[in-house]
Structure formats: structure tokens, C-alpha cells
Enzyme design. Structure first.
Site, PDB file in Angstrom:
ATOM      1  N   THR A 278       3.036 -45.717 -22.836  1.00 47.13           N
ATOM      2  CA  THR A 278       4.419 -45.978 -23.242  1.00 47.13           C
ATOM      3  C   THR A 278       4.670 -47.460 -23.453  1.00 47.13           C
ATOM      4  O   THR A 278       4.304 -48.291 -22.632  1.00 47.13           O
ATOM      5  CB  THR A 278       5.393 -45.447 -22.183  1.00 47.13           C
ATOM      6  OG1 THR A 278       5.392 -44.042 -22.262  1.00 47.13           O
ATOM      7  CG2 THR A 278       6.806 -45.960 -22.419  1.00 47.13           C
TER       8      THR A 278
ATOM      9  N   GLU B 122      -4.980 -51.312 -21.410  1.00 47.50           N
ATOM     10  CA  GLU B 122      -5.986 -50.867 -20.446  1.00 47.50           C
ATOM     11  C   GLU B 122      -7.385 -51.028 -20.992  1.00 47.50           C
ATOM     12  O   GLU B 122      -7.727 -50.489 -22.028  1.00 47.50           O
ATOM     13  CB  GLU B 122      -5.781 -49.397 -20.138  1.00 47.50           C
ATOM     14  CG  GLU B 122      -4.711 -49.212 -19.128  1.00 47.50           C
ATOM     15  CD  GLU B 122      -4.499 -47.762 -18.828  1.00 47.50           C
ATOM     16  OE1 GLU B 122      -5.409 -46.970 -19.079  1.00 47.50           O
ATOM     17  OE2 GLU B 122      -3.416 -47.454 -18.334  1.00 47.50           O
TER      18      GLU B 122
ATOM     19  N   ASN C 211      -8.691 -44.096 -17.545  1.00 46.94           N
ATOM     20  CA  ASN C 211      -8.025 -42.904 -18.054  1.00 46.94           C
ATOM     21  C   ASN C 211      -8.654 -41.604 -17.607  1.00 46.94           C
ATOM     22  O   ASN C 211      -8.097 -40.542 -17.840  1.00 46.94           O
ATOM     23  CB  ASN C 211      -7.949 -42.968 -19.576  1.00 46.94           C
ATOM     24  CG  ASN C 211      -6.935 -43.997 -19.995  1.00 46.94           C
ATOM     25  OD1 ASN C 211      -5.806 -43.953 -19.517  1.00 46.94           O
ATOM     26  ND2 ASN C 211      -7.323 -44.936 -20.822  1.00 46.94           N
TER      27      ASN C 211
ATOM     28  N   SER D  71      -9.612 -36.994 -10.338  1.00 46.54           N
ATOM     29  CA  SER D  71     -10.917 -36.380 -10.048  1.00 46.54           C
ATOM     30  C   SER D  71     -11.508 -36.939  -8.769  1.00 46.54           C
ATOM     31  O   SER D  71     -11.030 -37.894  -8.208  1.00 46.54           O
ATOM     32  CB  SER D  71     -11.862 -36.614 -11.214  1.00 46.54           C
ATOM     33  OG  SER D  71     -11.977 -37.981 -11.466  1.00 46.54           O
TER      34      SER D  71
ATOM     35  N   LYS E 121       7.016 -53.688 -21.542  1.00 42.83           N
ATOM     36  CA  LYS E 121       5.871 -53.135 -20.820  1.00 42.83           C
ATOM     37  C   LYS E 121       4.949 -52.496 -21.847  1.00 42.83           C
ATOM     38  O   LYS E 121       5.385 -52.074 -22.899  1.00 42.83           O
ATOM     39  CB  LYS E 121       6.272 -52.136 -19.760  1.00 42.83           C
ATOM     40  CG  LYS E 121       6.611 -50.767 -20.282  1.00 42.83           C
ATOM     41  CD  LYS E 121       6.505 -49.727 -19.202  1.00 42.83           C
ATOM     42  CE  LYS E 121       5.070 -49.421 -18.873  1.00 42.83           C
ATOM     43  NZ  LYS E 121       4.354 -48.680 -19.934  1.00 42.83           N
TER      44      LYS E 121
ATOM     45  N   THR F 279       3.587 -50.906 -15.316  1.00 40.72           N
ATOM     46  CA  THR F 279       2.899 -49.742 -14.742  1.00 40.72           C
ATOM     47  C   THR F 279       1.429 -50.139 -14.587  1.00 40.72           C
ATOM     48  O   THR F 279       1.061 -50.714 -13.569  1.00 40.72           O
ATOM     49  CB  THR F 279       3.100 -48.495 -15.631  1.00 40.72           C
ATOM     50  OG1 THR F 279       2.788 -48.835 -16.972  1.00 40.72           O
ATOM     51  CG2 THR F 279       4.526 -48.016 -15.542  1.00 40.72           C
TER      52      THR F 279
END
Lengths: 426, 426
Positions: A200, A279, A421, A426, A189, A167
Site C-alpha cells: 500500500t 522491500e 514476502n 510459515s 508510506k 509498516t
């Protein structure tokens, strides 16, 4: 972990180690769909992965998130652990099937249809999903794709599957160890947050070596405790975290000790990849807590440090801020009212003693060494399409009140984490 | 909270409400020092604040951090709670006196010298420090300044003191309520991280109203539970957090109910200021957990949500990411193994129902309303020299398993937070 000099070299490497263990076949297929929940200009992509045993197997195990609001695949997967045998695993990304209306029914209908094409009953397949929370699975598009997916069995490697389930992962994660006359291969992942949603972790472990179901499950539980349960990217536990382990049993058995060692090494490697590729991660923090009263306390102390935003931002800034480490430990110990005395603690960063006998052991020379140690261990969070190096920030904490230890892996807190994140809608 | 249109207007306001209650005097003094621990080009500034009763008082109380590695001032302050009477409080910023060699001895020597100038014994003074961890107090510079500090008693207001104890606070924090024929005034420094170190909260509460020591302490404990213990900027509990409350007793007494109401209002106001003015805060999150089995569970559930980095970054990005709120609740409930059922939860943001009966209640219209609601509640974290507005992001969580409730205040996670906390020495 190995070190690579380019993305191409890394991808060649995982292609080599990604061969499917005997007795299994893998298929991958990309589909497209329009979500019910939100108008989109063009259809969204989703990948399907099918892992199929050439024969049903009775030797399988799984561990699932403890989150009290788990997704439909976790609810179904837990039930599947009671089945006599399993034929395969159906994975999708993009939609996690968490909190969506009719989540369980949709997944079961899909598995029933899969069984009609691939053999057996729907109950012999385990679902796994990762992606957006709250949306329904695009059931019709998946149902339509199943015949083609089944036709493709045998054409994909574990490396292909690792790539298909990505992802926000920046690189695919595969690990392999020889095991007796066969192999153990794992792919995963990572705990990068995805689309609007969650960190996840999905891990799939396959071996062709014959094993006892009880031993496989016991060993899996034991190994997960010290590997996947010892990592933390942001302290949040996803609604979908899943580790599944299947044996095809086509190669002769090995001792449970050999099996445990291979499983431990594969799991450690995947766990480190998950943190390294998290991330916005620019430093991997490896925090070893030793001479603790018990393993649980050691692990929770370690997590208290690697989850402290103050520690994480300091390490991101290459600032050897020892006070924050001691304060995070003191905060946890005080809140839990543990009988641990800071005057017995010894703390080292990169082997350099920075705290002992209740006092900081700092001077200008040490601070400079530590700052350059941290700088050396950093990675550019924007350039992470392969593991650039295997360096970590080693922090050792001796508690001085027992003999247990735990090693926890965590990551720093960077601008990129906040950007990835915060900026979804936005 | 009031709303202000300029920094000047705000400063005028706190000057008005910052008058010292009768029976107390305040002095402030800036000094300079060269730290032993690190070569610096020019001397560093430190502010000293002395709060002195015109007479010693037997009516005082204090609450301190539960961090197991508290600073020397906390260790001394806790002992002081056993004294018969207290004459004053000596506060400094810049150096927190935590984990430094001879921290307790240094602080006690300073208080003994203060007593020699200001009256009484060293044991009748409470120390409070905030700032860098690991450094020694500049004892000689402080000792030298004490006579001048004592001479200045009566020249400063609570607003001056609030300004003097600021570290990374962007504005000084003062609150005042009338109480019978007297007043209750509080001032605080906030949970912004400071220099290389910690989110220390120092709160000083003064009243001229006569009170019973037992009632003062019981009420303080009760009020702190629902105010200062219900805020969280980054989930870290400092080594120095301190709340002190003194009564001079020169005005006639009030009912304990009146006292509690004034204390609650002053504490609520200061607590909100601390969060609003936290480092990098661009949204204040007010999370109300209701119909919970007990207050503790309600508060911890609320903190689990406001401390989740995934929730915090989503709110920073004005993204009404409902999945992350449910996942943070589910994570806490699962980890603690609480008997709470997500199917009974009802969640609202800004009054809009977004989750109930185990399912998300989202549509495009709601998402747009929520996004503009979040945008409207945001503040520019770089322009925070006064409270720009009093808007908060209201999140309501009904647990459906009891009658207890708690309201927790938290903040989002912004680029500025990472910047302020990463860039100290790099």
C-alpha cells in the site's frame, strides 16, 4: 534527492523539513489491541495519526487505487471528494480495513465520534488505513483513544506522522518545497508489502497556500500520472493506495505553474523514496522511454520492462543482461499488437549503447563497464534505515515512432524480497 | 502425470515411451565451439538434434511466440508454414540465434547444407534454437557436424532428443498416447530461464497417424490455447517459443476427435512438466477460473493471479494469503475496467472456501489446514531431477458472471528462482 551519511543525519533532516504548514495541526498516538480474528500472545501495536485543519477547507483533492476490491477507507474517501468541505484526515496502520465485515460502518462510526471531539461532522473527515487485509478495525480501542488524540493536536510534525504510518518501510519519507510565501509538504508510506498483505502507498500533501479547488485537483491528477503512477515495486496495485492533498489557504496564492512545479518536485521525491525503500530493493531502476507514439504506451512499455522478473533478477545480480530488456519490450509489443518495429529501437544502460538496428552492440569491454556500473548503483537491502545514496540504474529506450516519453521507476528482485514476502506465517 | 520414486525409474519410463513414431528418424550429436562474442577458457558444448521424416510430409503445423523481437529460427519457421512439404527439423541448444548479426542467413546456410546431406531443399527443413541471446550460431562447427548427424539418423529416441535440448531443465520431458493404430509422442524443453537468457519453450509433436493438414493445424491451435498458452512461470514470453507438429502419415487415420483428445492429453502433460520443472519452482499452482464472461477473460484473470509476485511469494512460504489473491484479481479487473463484481466471487484453496460475498471466510482452523495443504504440495527446488510427485496447489475462482472457464498453471517465486536468474555473470 539528497545524500546522507547516517541514519541520525537523515532523521535530523526530515525533522527540519517536516514542520507542519500553517493552518494545519497534526497528532499521533500509539494504541494496542487484540485482534478478533487470531489469538495473539500480547496485544498488537497500532498508530493513529490525525491531520486537522484549523478551519474546514473547501480546497482538497484525492486519487485512489483502481483496484476493483478497494478497502472501506477508499470507498469512503471517494465519496468524501463530493463534500463541500473537509476538516481532517484520520490515518491508522496495522489493519487496512479491506474485505472485513462491517468495514464501512466501523470507519464511519469512528469518524462520527472523532467529529464529536474535534468539531464538525463525520462526513468532514477522510479515513486512510494500511495493514492486514480481512481483519476488522479495533473499533473500541480506537474510539477510546480519540479524545487523547484530539488533545495532542499540534504536538506532532509531518516527520512524526511519516514515522507513525510506516509498516515495512525502513525509513520515514518526507519532502518539502517553498511555495510563494508558504510551503508544500508531503509525506508517504511506501510500497513495501506489509504484514501478510499489500504494497500500500499512502501519500499526504499539505500546503498553506491559497488555491482553487479545481486547479488543485487538475494539477494533482496531472502530477500523479507522471510520478506515483510511474512507479512499480512489484506490479501489484494495492487495495488501499491513496493520495490526498489539502490546502489550508492561510497564505496568499501562487500561479498554477508554481504550484505544479512544487507539487511535481515533492511527488517525484516521495515516489523515488517509495521505490528506494521498497522491500528488498537493492537497485532503483529509472527507465526512460522516449520517441514513443503516446505517453500511455511509453509508460506501459517502461512498466513491462521494470516488472519483468527476468530483468529484475538480472539487475539484482549486477548482470547487464540486455537480451532480457529487449525480450520484455518485444513481449509487450507483441501481446498488445502495437505497430512498433524493434529495428528502430535504441537502448542504453548508463549511457552506453547496447542495442540498435535490431542487433545487440556488446563486447567484453562494454559488459565489464556495465557490470561495474550496476554494482556501483546497488544498495544492501538489509541496511536501509536511511537513503544510502541517490544512484539509480538508468536505462534509456528510444522507440523511434513518435515524440512522447515517460520515465518509470522500478526496483530489482532480490532474495530479500522473497524472504520478506514468503516468511510471514510459515 | 505418473509418480516416480527415483530418477532412474523416471528415466527408464521416458525411454520406454520415447520410441520414435513410425515414419520418422531422430539423430543427436554433441559438438563444441568457441563463441566469437566472449573469450572462454574451454570450448562450450552444444547439442544438435535432427528429426527427419523417412519421406517428406505435407502434414505439419507450427505455432510461434508473439514476441515482437523473435529469433531468426522463428522468422524462418513462420515462413516454412507456407511450404508444400517438410522433411525435418534441426534443433540446437546453447545459442538461440536471436538479435545476432546475420542470424537468418546463417540458419539458412546451415539448412541448405543439411539438405545437401539428408535430401531435399533447405526450405524443407525447420530450424529451432534455444540458448544465449545476441550470439551468432557457431556456423562452421555446425556445418562440419552435419554429415555425422545425418549418419546417426535412427539411432536416437524421443527421450534422447528431449535430453539433448535441455538447458536449465532438471529432467527431460516426454509424453506419449496411443492413437488409432499408431501413436502421438511429444517432447519439450521447459520454461526455465537459460544461461543469461530466456524462458524458451520448445515443443515437438510427432505422430505416425495419417491426418489432414487443415485438421492438424486447427486442432493444434485449439489445443495450444488451453495448454501451452495457459502456463506461466514468470510471465515473460520468450523470443523463441515454438510448438511444431508433424505427421508421417504411415498409419491409418483416426477421427479428428480422437486426434484432439490425444493431442490435448500429451500437451497437458508436457505443459505441467514445464511448470513443475521450471527454475526454482517449489509449488505448481493450478488456478481454475469459472463462470467467467469468456475464455480470454478467464485465462487473463488466472494469469494475473499466478503472475502476481505477492501471490507467488506467499505460496512459496506456504502462507495461505487469501488477501493477495483477491487483490491481484481486483487489480486486473480495475485496470482493465471489466464489469465484474467482487461480491459475486467465490474463492477456494484446496477445496476450502476462503472468500465469498465480498468477505474473507477465515478462521484459525482453516488457516492451519491451508498451511499444511500448501506444505504438502511443495517440492525442494534443488532436488528436481525427476517429478517427485504430482501434487499441485488448487485454487478455484468463481467469477459469477458467465459460463466460460480456463485453467492456468503457474509456479511460486522462490529464493532459487532469484539465485538462478541473478548469478549468471556476477
Amino acid at each position: 534527492m539528497n545524500v546522507y551519511t547516517s541514519k541520525e543525519q537523515y532523521l535530523r533532516h526530515i525533522e527540519q523539513i517536516g514542520q507542519v504548514p500553517d493552518g494545519f495541526q497534526i497528532a499521533t498516538l500509539g494504541i494496542q489491541f487484540y485482534p478478533e480474528e487470531r489469538p495473539v500472545k500480547s496485544p498488537l501495536p497500532m498508530n493513529l495519526v490525525l491531520i486537522q485543519g484549523e478551519h474546514p477547507t473547501e480546497v482538497f483533492g484525492g486519487l485512489f487505487t483502481r483496484n476493483r476490491f478497494p478497502g472501506a477507507p477508499v470507498l469512503i474517501g471517494k465519496k468524501r471528494m463530493e463534500e463541500t468541505r473537509i476538516r481532517g484526515i484520520l490515518i491508522n496502520n496495522k489493519v487496512s480495513n479491506v474485505g472485513a465485515p462491517h468495514g464501512v460502518e466501523d470507519a464511519e462510526e469512528i469518524l462520527d465520534s472523532l467529529a464529536a471531539h474535534a468539531g464538525g461532522k463525520g462526513e468532514e473527515y477522510i479515513p486512510a488505513s494500511t495493514g492486514i487485509i480481512g481483519w476488522r478495525l479495533p473499533k473500541n480501542e480506537i474510539l477510546k483513544a480519540l479524545p487523547e488524540l484530539v488533545r495532542r493536536l499540534g504536538r506532532s510534525t509531518c516527520a512524526d506522522a511519516a514515522r507513525a504510518i510506516m509498516t515495512t518501510d525502513a525509513y520515514p519519507k518526507v519532502a518539502r518545497r517553498p511555495l510563494g510565501r508558504g510551503h508544500l509538504v508531503g509525506f508517504a508510506k511506501g510500497a513495501g508489502m506489509i504484514e501478510p498483505n499489500l504494497a500500500t502507498m499512502l501519500v499526504f500533501l499539505l500546503t498553506d497556500v491559497q488555491l482553487d479547488r479545481g486547479i488543485l485537483r487538475d494539477t494533482l491528477r496531472k502530477v500523479v500520472e507522471t510520478t506515483f503512477n510511474c512507479i512499480s515495486v512489484d506490479g501489484d496495485q494495492s487495495t488501499s493506495d491513496t493520495v490526498l492533498f489539502l490546502s489550508s489557504g492561510v497564505r496568499e496564492t501562487v500561479s498554477s505553474r508554481e504550484m505544479e512545479r512544487a507539487l511535481l518536485e515533492v511527488s517525484e521525491e516521495l515516489a523515488e523514496h517509495i521505490v528506494r525503500n521498497g522491500e528488498g530493493t537493492s537497485h532503483v531502476i529509472r527507465l526512460q522511454v522516449s520517441s514513443a507514439p503516446d505517453f500511455e504506451t511509453a509508460r506501459e512499455l517502461g512498466k513491462a520492462v521494470v516488472n519483468s522478473p527476468l530483468v529484475k533478477t538480472a539487475i539484482y545480480g549486477n548482470d547487464p543482461n540486455v537480451g532480457r530488456i529487449v525480450a520484455a519490450l518485444g513481449d509487450y509489443v507483441g501481446n498488445q499488437d502495437l505497430p512498433l518495429d524493434p529495428h528502430r529501437w535504441v537502448i542504453r544502460i548508463g549511457g552506453i549503447e547496447i542495442f540498435s538496428k535490431g542487433r545487440f552492440m556488446l563486447d567484453r569491454g562494454k559488459e565489464e563497464s556495465l557490470a561495474s556500473y550496476l554494482k556501483d548503483a546497488s544498495m544492501d537491502p538489509k541496511e536501509k534505515s536511511y537513503p544510502l545514496h541517490d544512484r539509480v540504474v538508468d536505462i534509456q529506450v528510444e522507440i523511434g515512432s513518435g515524440t512522447a516519453e515517460a520515465t518509470v521507476l522500478g526496483s530489482d528482485l532480490s532474495y530479500e524480497y522473497v524472504r520478506e514476502n514468503a516468511d510471514y506465517r510459515s
